[in-house]
Scaffold this motif. Structure first.
Motif, PDB file in Angstrom:
ATOM      1  N   ASN A 119       1.673  11.746 -10.438  1.00 47.77           N
ATOM      2  CA  ASN A 119       1.131  13.112 -10.487  1.00 47.77           C
ATOM      3  C   ASN A 119       2.235  14.137 -10.758  1.00 47.77           C
ATOM      4  O   ASN A 119       2.045  15.093 -11.528  1.00 47.77           O
ATOM      5  N   ARG A 120       3.392  13.933 -10.125  1.00 48.24           N
ATOM      6  CA  ARG A 120       4.494  14.859 -10.373  1.00 48.24           C
ATOM      7  C   ARG A 120       4.967  14.792 -11.823  1.00 48.24           C
ATOM      8  O   ARG A 120       5.273  15.815 -12.445  1.00 48.24           O
ATOM      9  N   LEU A 121       5.021  13.575 -12.380  1.00 52.79           N
ATOM     10  CA  LEU A 121       5.488  13.412 -13.751  1.00 52.79           C
ATOM     11  C   LEU A 121       4.553  14.106 -14.741  1.00 52.79           C
ATOM     12  O   LEU A 121       4.993  14.901 -15.582  1.00 52.79           O
ATOM     13  N   TYR A 122       3.264  13.821 -14.648  1.00 52.24           N
ATOM     14  CA  TYR A 122       2.323  14.378 -15.622  1.00 52.24           C
ATOM     15  C   TYR A 122       2.153  15.886 -15.435  1.00 52.24           C
ATOM     16  O   TYR A 122       1.908  16.615 -16.409  1.00 52.24           O
ATOM     17  N   SER A 123       2.283  16.370 -14.205  1.00 51.72           N
ATOM     18  CA  SER A 123       2.232  17.818 -13.995  1.00 51.72           C
ATOM     19  C   SER A 123       3.433  18.503 -14.633  1.00 51.72           C
ATOM     20  O   SER A 123       3.300  19.564 -15.273  1.00 51.72           O
ATOM     21  N   ALA A 124       4.604  17.900 -14.493  1.00 52.68           N
ATOM     22  CA  ALA A 124       5.806  18.486 -15.097  1.00 52.68           C
ATOM     23  C   ALA A 124       5.722  18.461 -16.621  1.00 52.68           C
ATOM     24  O   ALA A 124       6.128  19.415 -17.292  1.00 52.68           O
ATOM     25  N   GLN A 149       0.827  -1.200   0.000  1.00 53.52           N
ATOM     26  CA  GLN A 149       0.000   0.000   0.000  1.00 53.52           C
ATOM     27  C   GLN A 149       0.864   1.254   0.000  1.00 53.52           C
ATOM     28  O   GLN A 149       0.549   2.240  -0.695  1.00 53.52           O
ATOM     29  N   ARG A 150       1.958   1.225   0.732  1.00 55.42           N
ATOM     30  CA  ARG A 150       2.863   2.363   0.749  1.00 55.42           C
ATOM     31  C   ARG A 150       3.494   2.579  -0.627  1.00 55.42           C
ATOM     32  O   ARG A 150       3.595   3.719  -1.102  1.00 55.42           O
ATOM     33  N   HIS A 151       3.870   1.499  -1.287  1.00 52.10           N
ATOM     34  CA  HIS A 151       4.443   1.623  -2.633  1.00 52.10           C
ATOM     35  C   HIS A 151       3.406   2.151  -3.627  1.00 52.10           C
ATOM     36  O   HIS A 151       3.738   2.957  -4.523  1.00 52.10           O
ATOM     37  N   ALA A 152       2.158   1.703  -3.519  1.00 48.48           N
ATOM     38  CA  ALA A 152       1.107   2.191  -4.422  1.00 48.48           C
ATOM     39  C   ALA A 152       0.865   3.684  -4.222  1.00 48.48           C
ATOM     40  O   ALA A 152       0.677   4.429  -5.198  1.00 48.48           O
ATOM     41  N   ASP A 153       0.875   4.139  -2.985  1.00 46.07           N
ATOM     42  CA  ASP A 153       0.709   5.572  -2.725  1.00 46.07           C
ATOM     43  C   ASP A 153       1.886   6.370  -3.269  1.00 46.07           C
ATOM     44  O   ASP A 153       1.704   7.472  -3.828  1.00 46.07           O
ATOM     45  N   GLN A 154       3.087   5.842  -3.143  1.00 44.82           N
ATOM     46  CA  GLN A 154       4.256   6.523  -3.688  1.00 44.82           C
ATOM     47  C   GLN A 154       4.188   6.602  -5.215  1.00 44.82           C
ATOM     48  O   GLN A 154       4.547   7.617  -5.810  1.00 44.82           O
ATOM     49  N   TRP A 155       3.704   5.519  -5.851  1.00 45.08           N
ATOM     50  CA  TRP A 155       3.575   5.539  -7.309  1.00 45.08           C
ATOM     51  C   TRP A 155       2.565   6.597  -7.751  1.00 45.08           C
ATOM     52  O   TRP A 155       2.795   7.299  -8.732  1.00 45.08           O
TER      53      TRP A 155
END
Length: 650
Positions: free
Chosen positions: A384-389, A373-379
């Motif tokens: 979001n950071r990638l597509y925003s950039a 679950q922690r890895h899924a949240d990090q992904w």
């Protein structure tokens, strides 16, 4: 086509000046063959056709064919006083100098309203001379031709700039070969880019007649003329001889007027260009379909007229240029928005998939579900950071390109102060902002790759967990079978044991039974096995491992026997002492051996158990039942077992 002195050599005579009274077809021929337009490679000029050897002959051809086609008696002219101010400045200057201005132009100028007038042939000639002397009139005066015979078909097609001049000439000749075979008079010229347009702007102009024609001897003069130029007078039914007839003029090719002709020609020209590109090993492909046929939501752009393009190149805005620029930038903005929407949809799909997998981990009791679950949240956060950039970088590029779009058309030496400032701002956006967004994109991609590796590891661990869980359930099923009380074995029906389906040929327990059969002793002897240890052996589990703790306590056993058909049968033992229960897995003799062999009575066979046992050393297996009846019962028993197996498999 390739005769000496025609298409492949430099023209000896320059294009003569326009006398001012030529037809549209003749002016078009003069335009495509103007001195600076054709592409040249050494002594070769990309200008060829089958009309004539000189420019004068070609102009005379179009004059002659236009004279024999049906003409429109009137034409419509649309005059717009608010279009193209340069033209109306010239009109005002001529009015002030008391020079001649046609009546329709003068009336529209004083009324200052757009008007539409019909002019006859003499008025059109007068207006045409005035427009030529006044210069570029743009959209201030538009001439709408009436219904008449089509004299000339003009084709303009793009050519690949990646090819050599010889290869481009080859493409044009291959395309025009069909016109040559059908007898259509034509002339083709390849234009090369000049200083006023794009360096990739290689294209071919083809002036084509829809009416096939050929040269022949004139019956009276003996000179070679075009067949449509031979005219004779004929008498009508009233014996009047004033009507003219062209006896040798050929019929028009009506297929060139059909709606399907242009798409077919686009496809044929694209096939020729794609073949040439493949031969030249150029990674480029032309698609003749429209945007709608290709599924692209885009409106086809209208071509900017040459006069407007020249003004745009000088930095002077024109209505045509502004309209097309606005249309292009709106389409680019729409494309960027659609791109971000696709990114968002893909990200949401991946997030939902990751969450559903984590939910399955939690439902199965997997201890690594929290880490997953922690890895899924990090992904999700890295995505979001990638597509925003990416969106910000595209927006920066859009702004930088739009700021410099008009200044890019003007030579650097003619840039104004405002255009220089816009160019500097655009350059700063490219160098600083776009570089910063690229760094963010690179960092986000690295995080996503690292998280993807961790998620793959979580999936592998979850698969191992599922395998061990299913193995433990299998062991527990066997343990429950061995822990049933001895008195309940005979009461439990076979159909209430769904785990017997595991004896299918491809199942795990079936494999174990086949291994037991391979390790079985010679028929007639008693060999004891521990089913749990045999299962552990099948899974390569050694004594003392964690799986060893899953072995059940000793209890009543099941006997596995091999029937006469060679298939395994698992059934509860029918009573017996505790000493007999310890020998849990027994194998009956082969199909041909007597079932009731002395000292080895098959206690798991209800037929054998119901029969009276013979004392040791007796010669027969049963005193009350004959051997034939016993065989019939055994055969019936085997059929019942097979029917039960088919039911379990279903």
């Amino acid at each position: 086509m390739e005769r000496p002195g025609a298409a492949e050599t430099v023209q000896k005579h320059a294009v003569p000046p326009d006398p001012g009274n030529e037809t549209d077809a003749a002016r078009s021929q003069r335009y495509i063959e103007r001195e600076s337009a054709p592409e040249r490679e050494g002594e070769t000029v990309a200008s060829f056709g089958n009309i004539g050897d000189t420019i004068e002959e070609r102009i005379a051809f179009w004059e002659a064919i236009e004279g024999c086609e049906r003409r429109s008696r009137t034409r419509k002219v649309v005059i717009a006083p608010y279009q193209d101010p340069d033209f109306w400045d010239v009109v005002l200057e001529r009015i002030n100098n008391a020079e001649y201005v046609p009546g329709p132009i003068l009336e529209a100028f004083w009324q200052s309203t757009e008007s539409e007038v019909k002019l006859d042939s003499h008025q059109m000639v007068d207006l045409d001379r005035f427009l030529q002397s006044a210069g570029d009139h743009g959209r201030a005066v538009r001439i709408l031709t009436g219904r008449a015979g089509r004299v000339q078909t003009r084709i303009v097609a793009e050519l690949p700039h990646e090819l050599t001049p010889e290869q481009r000439i080859g493409i044009a000749r291959s395309y025009c070969r069909k016109f040559e075979e059908e007898g259509h008079p034509y002339w083709a010229v390849i234009h090369a880019p000049d200083a006023n347009n794009d360096r990739r702007n290689y294209h071919v102009h083809i002036n084509l007649s829809e009416r096939p024609a050929k040269k022949m001897k004139h019956p009276e003069t003996g000179k070679f003329v075009w067949d449509f130029e031979i005219v004779e007078k004929v008498r009508d039914k009233h014996r009047h001889s004033g009507r003219l007839r062209r006896p040798f003029m050929q019929s028009r090719n009506r297929t060139m007027s059909a709606r399907s002709w242009i798409p077919a020609e686009r496809a044929r020209f694209s096939d020729i260009m794609n073949s040439a590109l493949r031969d030249a090993n150029v990674d480029k492909f032309y698609d003749p379909r429209s945007y709608e046929e290709m599924g692209i939501e885009k409106t086809a752009r209208t071509r900017i007229p040459p006069h407007a393009y020249v003004k745009e190149r000088r930095g002077e805005p024109t209505p045509e240029g502004l309209d097309q620029a606005t249309e292009e930038w709106n389409e680019e903005a729409k494309r960027l928005v659609d791109k971000q929407r696709k990114f968002a949809a893909a990200s949401m799909h991946s997030v939902k998939f990751h969450q559903s997998f984590v939910n399955k981990m939690r439902a199965s009791g997997f201890s690594g579900a929290i880490t997953a679950q922690r890895h899924a949240d990090q992904w999700k956060e890295a995505s979001n950071r990638l597509y925003s950039a990416i969106g910000l970088r595209d927006a920066a590029r859009y702004m930088a390109d739009r700021l410099i779009s008009r200044a890019r058309l003007v030579p650097a030496t003619k840039l104004s102060l405002a255009q220089k400032l816009l160019a500097a701002v655009s350059r700063d956006i490219r160098l600083e902002d776009e570089a910063a967004f690229n760094r963010l994109i690179k960092a986000a991609n690295a995080d996503i790759n690292r998280i993807n590796a961790a998620l793959r590891k979580d999936v592998v661990n979850f698969k191992k967990h599922l395998i061990l869980s299913r193995f433990q359930e299998f062991i527990n099923d066997i343990a429950r079978l061995h822990q049933l009380p001895a008195g309940q074995h005979s009461e439990a029906p076979r159909t209430e044991m769904p785990h017997f389906a595991a004896l299918r040929p491809n199942s795990l327990l079936g494999e174990i039974v086949r291994q037991e059969r391979q390790d079985a002793p010679v028929a007639g002897s008693v060999h004891a096995h521990d089913p749990v240890s045999r299962t552990a052996k099948a899974f390569s589990v050694e004594r003392g491992s964690p799986l060893e703790a899953m072995r059940p306590d000793p209890g009543p056993r099941h006997a596995t026997r091999m029937t006469n058909s060679g298939k395994a049968d698992l059934s509860p033992s029918l009573g017996g002492s505790s000493a007999q229960d310890k020998s849990d897995i027994r194998f009956s003799p082969d199909a041909g051996s007597p079932v009731g062999e002395p000292g080895h009575a098959p206690e798991d066979d209800p037929v054998a158990a119901s029969a009276p046992q013979q004392p040791s050393g007796s010669a027969s297996g049963s005193a009350d039942i004959s051997e034939e009846e016993r065989r019939k019962k055994l055969k019936k028993r085997r059929r019942a077992i097979l029917a039960q197996r088919k039911g379990w498999e279903r």
